[in-house]
Design a protein around this motif. Structure first.
Motif, PDB file in Angstrom:
ATOM      1  N   THR A   7       0.849  -1.184   0.000  1.00 37.95           N
ATOM      2  CA  THR A   7       0.000   0.000   0.000  1.00 37.95           C
ATOM      3  C   THR A   7       0.886   1.236   0.000  1.00 37.95           C
ATOM      4  N   ASN A   8       0.284   2.408   0.043  1.00 40.67           N
ATOM      5  CA  ASN A   8       1.059   3.659   0.116  1.00 40.67           C
ATOM      6  C   ASN A   8       0.114   4.803   0.454  1.00 40.67           C
ATOM      7  N   ASP A   9       0.640   6.042   0.403  1.00 39.33           N
ATOM      8  CA  ASP A   9      -0.247   7.193   0.556  1.00 39.33           C
ATOM      9  C   ASP A   9      -0.201   8.115  -0.661  1.00 39.33           C
ATOM     10  N   GLY A  11      -1.018   7.056  -3.699  1.00 42.61           N
ATOM     11  CA  GLY A  11      -2.034   6.611  -4.640  1.00 42.61           C
ATOM     12  C   GLY A  11      -1.595   5.415  -5.459  1.00 42.61           C
ATOM     13  N   ILE A  12      -2.557   4.667  -5.930  1.00 45.04           N
ATOM     14  CA  ILE A  12      -2.285   3.395  -6.600  1.00 45.04           C
ATOM     15  C   ILE A  12      -1.548   3.561  -7.920  1.00 45.04           C
ATOM     16  N   ASP A  13      -1.582   4.749  -8.522  1.00 39.97           N
ATOM     17  CA  ASP A  13      -0.914   4.957  -9.802  1.00 39.97           C
ATOM     18  C   ASP A  13       0.522   5.439  -9.654  1.00 39.97           C
ATOM     19  N   SER A  14       1.048   5.521  -8.441  1.00 39.65           N
ATOM     20  CA  SER A  14       2.364   6.095  -8.234  1.00 39.65           C
ATOM     21  C   SER A  14       3.480   5.139  -8.666  1.00 39.65           C
ATOM     22  N   ALA A  15       4.546   5.720  -9.195  1.00 36.68           N
ATOM     23  CA  ALA A  15       5.699   4.921  -9.628  1.00 36.68           C
ATOM     24  C   ALA A  15       6.348   4.218  -8.448  1.00 36.68           C
ATOM     25  N   GLY A  16       6.360   4.853  -7.301  1.00 33.19           N
ATOM     26  CA  GLY A  16       6.978   4.246  -6.132  1.00 33.19           C
ATOM     27  C   GLY A  16       6.283   2.968  -5.700  1.00 33.19           C
ATOM     28  N   ALA A  35      -4.430   0.167  -2.343  1.00 32.44           N
ATOM     29  CA  ALA A  35      -3.866   1.494  -2.111  1.00 32.44           C
ATOM     30  C   ALA A  35      -4.929   2.550  -2.395  1.00 32.44           C
ATOM     31  N   PRO A  36      -4.725   3.753  -1.844  1.00 30.10           N
ATOM     32  CA  PRO A  36      -5.705   4.818  -2.080  1.00 30.10           C
ATOM     33  C   PRO A  36      -5.891   5.101  -3.572  1.00 30.10           C
ATOM     34  N   ALA A  37      -7.107   5.355  -3.949  1.00 30.33           N
ATOM     35  CA  ALA A  37      -7.392   5.682  -5.341  1.00 30.33           C
ATOM     36  C   ALA A  37      -6.805   7.033  -5.717  1.00 30.33           C
ATOM     37  N   GLU A  38      -6.597   7.896  -4.712  1.00 31.62           N
ATOM     38  CA  GLU A  38      -6.055   9.233  -4.935  1.00 31.62           C
ATOM     39  C   GLU A  38      -5.005   9.537  -3.876  1.00 31.62           C
ATOM     40  N   GLN A  39      -4.309  10.644  -4.068  1.00 31.56           N
ATOM     41  CA  GLN A  39      -3.282  11.088  -3.136  1.00 31.56           C
ATOM     42  C   GLN A  39      -3.835  11.174  -1.711  1.00 31.56           C
ATOM     43  N   ALA A  40      -3.093  10.607  -0.749  1.00 28.30           N
ATOM     44  CA  ALA A  40      -3.540  10.609   0.643  1.00 28.30           C
ATOM     45  C   ALA A  40      -2.395  10.941   1.593  1.00 28.30           C
ATOM     46  N   SER A  41      -1.435  11.727   1.118  1.00 30.53           N
ATOM     47  CA  SER A  41      -0.298  12.080   1.959  1.00 30.53           C
ATOM     48  C   SER A  41      -0.755  12.889   3.164  1.00 30.53           C
ATOM     49  N   TRP A  71      -6.367  -3.393  -5.868  1.00 34.66           N
ATOM     50  CA  TRP A  71      -7.603  -2.650  -5.645  1.00 34.66           C
ATOM     51  C   TRP A  71      -7.285  -1.193  -5.352  1.00 34.66           C
ATOM     52  N   ALA A  72      -8.020  -0.302  -6.013  1.00 29.63           N
ATOM     53  CA  ALA A  72      -7.987   1.124  -5.685  1.00 29.63           C
ATOM     54  C   ALA A  72      -9.097   1.378  -4.680  1.00 29.63           C
ATOM     55  N   VAL A  73      -8.736   1.977  -3.561  1.00 30.11           N
ATOM     56  CA  VAL A  73      -9.669   2.122  -2.448  1.00 30.11           C
ATOM     57  C   VAL A  73      -9.894   3.607  -2.156  1.00 30.11           C
ATOM     58  N   GLN A  74     -11.142   3.981  -2.011  1.00 29.86           N
ATOM     59  CA  GLN A  74     -11.467   5.370  -1.648  1.00 29.86           C
ATOM     60  C   GLN A  74     -11.348   5.518  -0.126  1.00 29.86           C
ATOM     61  N   ALA A  75     -10.105   5.427   0.346  1.00 30.74           N
ATOM     62  CA  ALA A  75      -9.879   5.459   1.793  1.00 30.74           C
ATOM     63  C   ALA A  75      -8.433   5.824   2.074  1.00 30.74           C
ATOM     64  N   GLN A  76      -8.159   6.163   3.336  1.00 30.00           N
ATOM     65  CA  GLN A  76      -6.807   6.453   3.767  1.00 30.00           C
ATOM     66  C   GLN A  76      -6.039   5.139   3.965  1.00 30.00           C
ATOM     67  N   PRO A  77      -4.698   5.188   3.919  1.00 27.29           N
ATOM     68  CA  PRO A  77      -3.914   3.960   4.040  1.00 27.29           C
ATOM     69  C   PRO A  77      -4.169   3.192   5.332  1.00 27.29           C
ATOM     70  N   GLY A  78      -4.350   3.887   6.455  1.00 31.26           N
ATOM     71  CA  GLY A  78      -4.622   3.206   7.713  1.00 31.26           C
ATOM     72  C   GLY A  78      -5.903   2.392   7.651  1.00 31.26           C
ATOM     73  N   HIS A  79      -6.923   2.935   7.024  1.00 30.30           N
ATOM     74  CA  HIS A  79      -8.194   2.230   6.840  1.00 30.30           C
ATOM     75  C   HIS A  79      -7.977   0.961   6.003  1.00 30.30           C
ATOM     76  N   ILE A  80      -7.195   1.101   4.944  1.00 27.13           N
ATOM     77  CA  ILE A  80      -6.939  -0.033   4.052  1.00 27.13           C
ATOM     78  C   ILE A  80      -6.245  -1.162   4.800  1.00 27.13           C
ATOM     79  N   VAL A  81      -5.219  -0.818   5.585  1.00 25.37           N
ATOM     80  CA  VAL A  81      -4.481  -1.847   6.332  1.00 25.37           C
ATOM     81  C   VAL A  81      -5.379  -2.496   7.377  1.00 25.37           C
ATOM     82  N   ALA A  82      -6.166  -1.692   8.078  1.00 22.61           N
ATOM     83  CA  ALA A  82      -7.062  -2.248   9.099  1.00 22.61           C
ATOM     84  C   ALA A  82      -8.035  -3.239   8.481  1.00 22.61           C
ATOM     85  N   ALA A  83      -8.575  -2.914   7.304  1.00 20.22           N
ATOM     86  CA  ALA A  83      -9.508  -3.819   6.635  1.00 20.22           C
ATOM     87  C   ALA A  83      -8.799  -5.078   6.145  1.00 20.22           C
TER      88      ALA A  83
END
Length: 256
Positions: A7-9, A11-16, A35-41, A71-83
């Protein structure tokens, strides 16, 4: 073979993120991506999400050149990991890899990082985690050296997988060609961070904030200083824990 949630913050399209997936696969780890569908820094360990009919919005995605479920998730990274660690995936991931972040995560300011927040959320569930960050400046130009960070993932993963459950490591890597990077160094956290928030303008009805790079030289043995000197830094992080001090005990005894 261990299964890693990547995952990351950024976004799912990031090169990193894509680089970290490839590094994990090369290290012999199975991977799923959420990972987040959009930037979540700057999300820290927030659990906020966009919901429809009470459910977090999720879209399955294909990542370019990568044959992994994602999966692209409309959520913050912490939410994604918890789920992910509490019933979303079967089998449950064995570890969490977060990054590669576009920018260093050093000093006490890592409190605000979504990249680090994802890793620390894994610790709450007694799951090993690694946060990886590349020391890109605020106004980058030219190519980023993602592969330099990727080349350090495998040896650090070996350490992580041999460590106790709930171990969280933070790896910061200079944005330099691998041949110009020094050996990995253990580092304590600097007092601040590579970037700090400043109030730029105060007006009726609002305050304008901006991010600025820290101008002062950090203490010599901290993550910020070692990273500036060309060393990747590795730090073990703790999540929320009670401090074993006598402060509250003395206060309560005085009231009795």
């Amino acid at each position: 073979m261990p299964l890693a949630l990547v995952t990351n913050d950024d976004g799912i399209d990031s090169a990193g993120l894509h680089t970290l997936v490839r590094a994990a696969l090369d290290a012999g780890v199975d991977v799923i991506v959420a990972a987040p569908a959009e930037q979540a820094s700057g999300a820290s360990a927030a659990l906020t999400a966009v919901r429809q009919d009470g459910r977090t919005v999720v879209e399955q995605r294909d990542l370019p050149g990568l044959d992994v479920p994602a999966w692209a998730v409309q959520a913050q990274p912490g939410h994604i990991v918890a789920a992910a660690l509490n019933g979303w995936f079967d089998p449950r991931p064995d570890l969490v890899l977060s990054g590669i972040n576009h920018g260093a995560n050093v000093g006490r300011a890592i409190l605000h990082s979504g990249t680090v927040g994802a890793a620390l959320t894994a610790k709450i569930s007694d799951t090993r985690a690694l946060a990886v960050s590349l020391d890109v400046d605020l106004h980058p130009s030219g190519d980023r050296h993602w592969e330099t960070a990727a080349g350090l993932v495998a040896p650090v993963l070996e350490l992580l997988l041999e460590s106790p459950d709930g171990t969280v490591l933070s790896l910061n890597v200079p944005d330099l060609p691998a041949a110009q990077v020094g050996p990995i160094r253990h580092a304590r956290l600097a007092r601040g961070g590579a970037v700090q928030t400043r109030v730029e303008e105060v007006r009726d009805g609002g305050v304008r904030l901006s991010e600025v790079e820290v101008p002062d030289a950090p203490e010599h043995d901290t993550d910020s200083a070692l990273l500036d000197a060309g060393h990747p830094t590795l730090t073990e992080l703790r999540s929320v824990d009670a401090h074993d001090s006598e402060l509250v005990q003395k206060w309560l005894a005085g009231r009795g």
